[in-house]
Structure formats: structure tokens, C-alpha cells
Design an enzyme around this catalytic site. Structure first.
Site, PDB file in Angstrom:
ATOM      1  N   ASP A  17       0.359  -5.074  19.521  1.00 50.62           N
ATOM      2  CA  ASP A  17       0.680  -4.276  18.253  1.00 50.62           C
ATOM      3  C   ASP A  17       1.236  -5.537  17.464  1.00 50.62           C
ATOM      4  O   ASP A  17       1.332  -6.694  17.606  1.00 50.62           O
ATOM      5  CB  ASP A  17       2.026  -3.286  18.417  1.00 50.62           C
ATOM      6  CG  ASP A  17       2.499  -2.796  17.318  1.00 50.62           C
ATOM      7  OD1 ASP A  17       1.725  -2.153  16.472  1.00 50.62           O
ATOM      8  OD2 ASP A  17       3.516  -2.244  17.252  1.00 50.62           O
ATOM      9  N   SER A  18       1.293  -5.244  16.115  1.00 50.99           N
ATOM     10  CA  SER A  18       1.894  -6.118  15.056  1.00 50.99           C
ATOM     11  C   SER A  18       3.232  -6.446  15.232  1.00 50.99           C
ATOM     12  O   SER A  18       3.763  -7.443  14.670  1.00 50.99           O
ATOM     13  CB  SER A  18       1.681  -5.536  13.796  1.00 50.99           C
ATOM     14  OG  SER A  18       2.259  -4.268  13.465  1.00 50.99           O
ATOM     15  N   CYS A  29      -1.617  -0.720  17.891  1.00 54.72           N
ATOM     16  CA  CYS A  29      -1.308  -0.724  16.335  1.00 54.72           C
ATOM     17  C   CYS A  29      -2.464   0.098  15.527  1.00 54.72           C
ATOM     18  O   CYS A  29      -3.600  -0.068  15.843  1.00 54.72           O
ATOM     19  CB  CYS A  29      -1.546  -2.173  15.872  1.00 54.72           C
ATOM     20  SG  CYS A  29      -1.250  -2.214  14.231  1.00 54.72           S
ATOM     21  N   GLU A  37      12.256  -0.566  12.417  1.00 58.73           N
ATOM     22  CA  GLU A  37      12.711  -1.993  12.907  1.00 58.73           C
ATOM     23  C   GLU A  37      14.098  -2.486  12.909  1.00 58.73           C
ATOM     24  O   GLU A  37      14.500  -3.045  13.712  1.00 58.73           O
ATOM     25  CB  GLU A  37      11.663  -3.047  12.214  1.00 58.73           C
ATOM     26  CG  GLU A  37      10.214  -2.851  12.115  1.00 58.73           C
ATOM     27  CD  GLU A  37       9.464  -3.805  13.107  1.00 58.73           C
ATOM     28  OE1 GLU A  37      10.105  -4.623  13.505  1.00 58.73           O
ATOM     29  OE2 GLU A  37       8.566  -3.210  13.643  1.00 58.73           O
ATOM     30  N   CYS A  90       0.894   6.033  13.332  1.00 62.48           N
ATOM     31  CA  CYS A  90       1.602   4.787  13.277  1.00 62.48           C
ATOM     32  C   CYS A  90       2.619   4.624  14.528  1.00 62.48           C
ATOM     33  O   CYS A  90       3.036   5.591  15.060  1.00 62.48           O
ATOM     34  CB  CYS A  90       2.574   4.572  12.100  1.00 62.48           C
ATOM     35  SG  CYS A  90       3.433   2.745  11.987  1.00 62.48           S
ATOM     36  N   HIS A 135       5.289   3.088  15.084  1.00 63.55           N
ATOM     37  CA  HIS A 135       6.645   3.302  14.958  1.00 63.55           C
ATOM     38  C   HIS A 135       7.270   4.716  14.767  1.00 63.55           C
ATOM     39  O   HIS A 135       8.239   4.858  15.100  1.00 63.55           O
ATOM     40  CB  HIS A 135       7.277   2.458  13.836  1.00 63.55           C
ATOM     41  CG  HIS A 135       7.064   1.013  13.824  1.00 63.55           C
ATOM     42  ND1 HIS A 135       5.945   0.437  14.063  1.00 63.55           N
ATOM     43  CD2 HIS A 135       8.088   0.045  13.708  1.00 63.55           C
ATOM     44  CE1 HIS A 135       6.144  -0.856  14.300  1.00 63.55           C
ATOM     45  NE2 HIS A 135       7.319  -0.883  13.969  1.00 63.55           N
TER      46      HIS A 135
HETATM   47  N1  DGL Z   1       2.058  -1.247  13.991  1.00 61.06           N
HETATM   48  C1  DGL Z   1       1.525  -0.770  12.860  1.00 61.06           C
HETATM   49  C2  DGL Z   1       0.898   0.451  12.880  1.00 61.06           C
HETATM   50  O1  DGL Z   1       0.789   1.214  13.760  1.00 61.06           O
HETATM   51  C3  DGL Z   1       2.980  -0.437  11.829  1.00 61.06           C
HETATM   52  C4  DGL Z   1       3.586  -1.689  11.388  1.00 61.06           C
HETATM   53  C5  DGL Z   1       2.819  -2.615  10.581  1.00 61.06           C
HETATM   54  O2  DGL Z   1       2.799  -2.464   9.362  1.00 61.06           O
HETATM   55  O3  DGL Z   1       2.459  -3.769  11.288  1.00 61.06           O
HETATM   56  O4  DGL Z   1       0.207   0.694  11.994  1.00 61.06           O
END
Ligand code: DGL
Length: 261
Positions: free
Chosen positions: A6-7, A69, A148, A180, A182
Site C-alpha cells: 500500500d502507499s 492500495c 493516519e 480507499c 483507509h
Molecule cells: N492507499 C491509498 C488508496 O487506497 C490512500 C492513501 C494515498 O493517497 O496514498 O487509495
């Protein structure tokens, strides 16, 4: 090992779902915390990062990779499957399939980062499966930083969620995709604000089901995956806040290891 990236650490929602639905499978996680957020970056940049992350996980011994992600799943899947001759999963198709099964009124809402919503991927995939479904999408860029920061229950978070969901409420959707990584952490607030009658689709649970089905159909891949119940969590930058949030997300002590890729 099952590789997941993931990011950042939002993808721990997918780890959590896998721990529940495929207990015992070894997992290697990579959170690109040095380069997060992906949601506000260009597709070209997100593709480059996604290829590097996937390469790292396969080199570490992953036999399959899950792109946890949504942003990377939206823009980088084609490049990843072209580059790597290994099974790679994304989180969008499983959520889309669930939404089509769930929506009786054929009115589906999608929330995600700007990059995900701008890619139009959810609409495309939903319409490919059923062209009659009406899809309403809203970008919610403020929700990632709130998660976060661990602001799961603050009144400010509730207020922002309410504002973002307002246009979807007026469209009378009966199904809402959390597009997303999160957002599952805000599921309770989202459910409260969108209304009890709306089914919420959490892509982390949907992708876990998809991987489980894949293993049933492909025992030759499943048999290659070590199952000692071991988990390793790599990130590209560690901070104290990150360690705290990772612990809160997984509800257990998480040892983060820093790696430069
Ligand atoms: N992990 C990203 C997503 O699921 C969200 C966080 C980001 O913008 O990097 O879209």
C-alpha cells in the site's frame, strides 16, 4: 508468503482481513510511507512506485501480490501484470462484484482518493458488469490524513464525513463502496452518516474472499505459500506516529522494519 503493498499503512486493513479469512498464511507487507500519499500523484508516478513495490515483494519471496492500495489498483494494474508473470490481485474488481450482488436499487456510491475517482475505474468496471447501475462517485481527500493521525472518533472527522457523503445521500444509493484502504477504519462513522439502509462494501474483505477462491482453484500456487503464521511489516520511512497508528489499526504490537527500495 503473500505479499501486500500500500502507499502507507492503510493497507493493514487487507492484512487484517487476510488474518481473519486465511489464518496462518505468512504475510509480507510493504507500506510506502516515504512516498505516500499516492492519491494526489499522477498515474505515471504511481505506476513507477507500484512496479518497484511489487518487485521488492517478489524478490523477498512472495508468491502472489495484493495491491491493497485503491489508487495503485486504479492506475497501475496493467503495467504490473505486463511486467510480472506472477498472480497479482487488486482491490477494485472484488468490491465491484460485491456491489452488483448487493444493490437492489442499482444505485451505487463510491468514495475514494482524487486519483481513484478521477480514473473512473469503478464506473467502468461496474458498467462492464451491468450497464443499468447508476454510479455516483465522490473524492474524499481529507479522510486519509485523518486516519493516519488516528482521528477515528473525533467530532471533526464526523463533520467532514457528513459533508462528503451529503451528495450521495441525496442520490438515494443503497450500496456504498469504500474505495480507499483507509476508509474501513471510519466505517462506523460512515455507516451512521450514510444511513443504516445502505450496505457498505469494504474492499479489504472482498479481496480476501477473492484470494481464498483463487487458492481453491490453484492449489499449485497455494502449496508454494509458507504457512507458519509469520508476518513481516516493511515501510520506507518509520516515525513514532506511524508505529502508534499501525498498532491501533491491527490492534496488536507491530514491528515495523525500514527498507529503502
Ligand atoms: N492507499 C491509498 C488508496 O487506497 C490512500 C492513501 C494515498 O493517497 O496514498 O487509495
Amino acid at each position: 508468503m503473500i505479499g501486500i503493498f500500500d502507499s502507507g499503512i492503510g493497507g493493514l486493513t487487507v492484512v487484517r482481513a487476510l488474518m481473519e479469512h486465511l489464518p496462518g498464511y505468512d504475510i509480507i507487507y510493504f507500506g510506502d510511507t516515504a512516498r505516500t500519499p499516492y492519491g494526489s500523484k499522477s498515474p505515471k508516478t504511481v505506476i513507477g512506485y507500484s512496479l518497484e513495490n511489487t518487485d521488492f515483494l517478489f524478490k523477498k519471496g512472495a508468491k502472489i501480490v495484493i495491491t491493497a492500495c485503491n489508487t495503485a489498483s486504479s492506475v497501475a494494474m496493467e503495467s504490473m501484470t505486463e511486467r510480472f508473470d506472477m498472480p497479482i490481485f487488486e482491490v477494485i474488481t472484488p468490491a465491484v462484484e460485491c456491489s452488483i450482488k448487493t444493490s437492489k436499487k442499482l444505485r451505487v456510491g463510491v468514495i475514494g482518493t482524487r486519483a481513484t475517482i478521477n480514473s473512473g475505474i469503478y464506473e467502468k468496471k461496474i458498467h462492464r458488469m451491468n450497464s443499468k447501475v447508476k454510479v455516483y462517485s465522490v473524492a474524499c481527500p481529507l479522510l486519509v490524513p485523518l486516519v493516519e493521525e488516528g482521528w477515528f472518533k473525533k467530532p471533526e472527522t464526523t463533520m467532514i464525513v457528513k459533508k462528503y457523503l451529503h451528495p450521495l445521500k441525496t442520490r438515494q444509493i443503497d450500496t456504498l463502496i469504500l474505495g480507499c484502504t483507509h476508509y474501513p477504519h471510519l466505517k462506523n462513522i460512515i455507516q451512521k452518516k450514510i444511513g443504516k439502509g445502505v450496505n457498505i462494501i469494504d474492499s479489504s474483505v472482498a479481496v480476501a474472499g477473492k484470494v481464498k477462491d483463487f487458492f481453491k482453484k490453484h492449489p499449485e500456487v497455494c502449496n508454494q505459500i509458507s504457512k507458519k503464521g509469520e508476518y513481516r511489516f516493511f515501510v520506507s520511512d518509520i516515525t513514532e506516529q506511524l508505529e502508534k497508528t499501525a498498532k491501533a489499526l491491527l490492534k496488536k504490537n507491530v514491528l515495523l522494519e525500514e527498507v529503502k527500495i
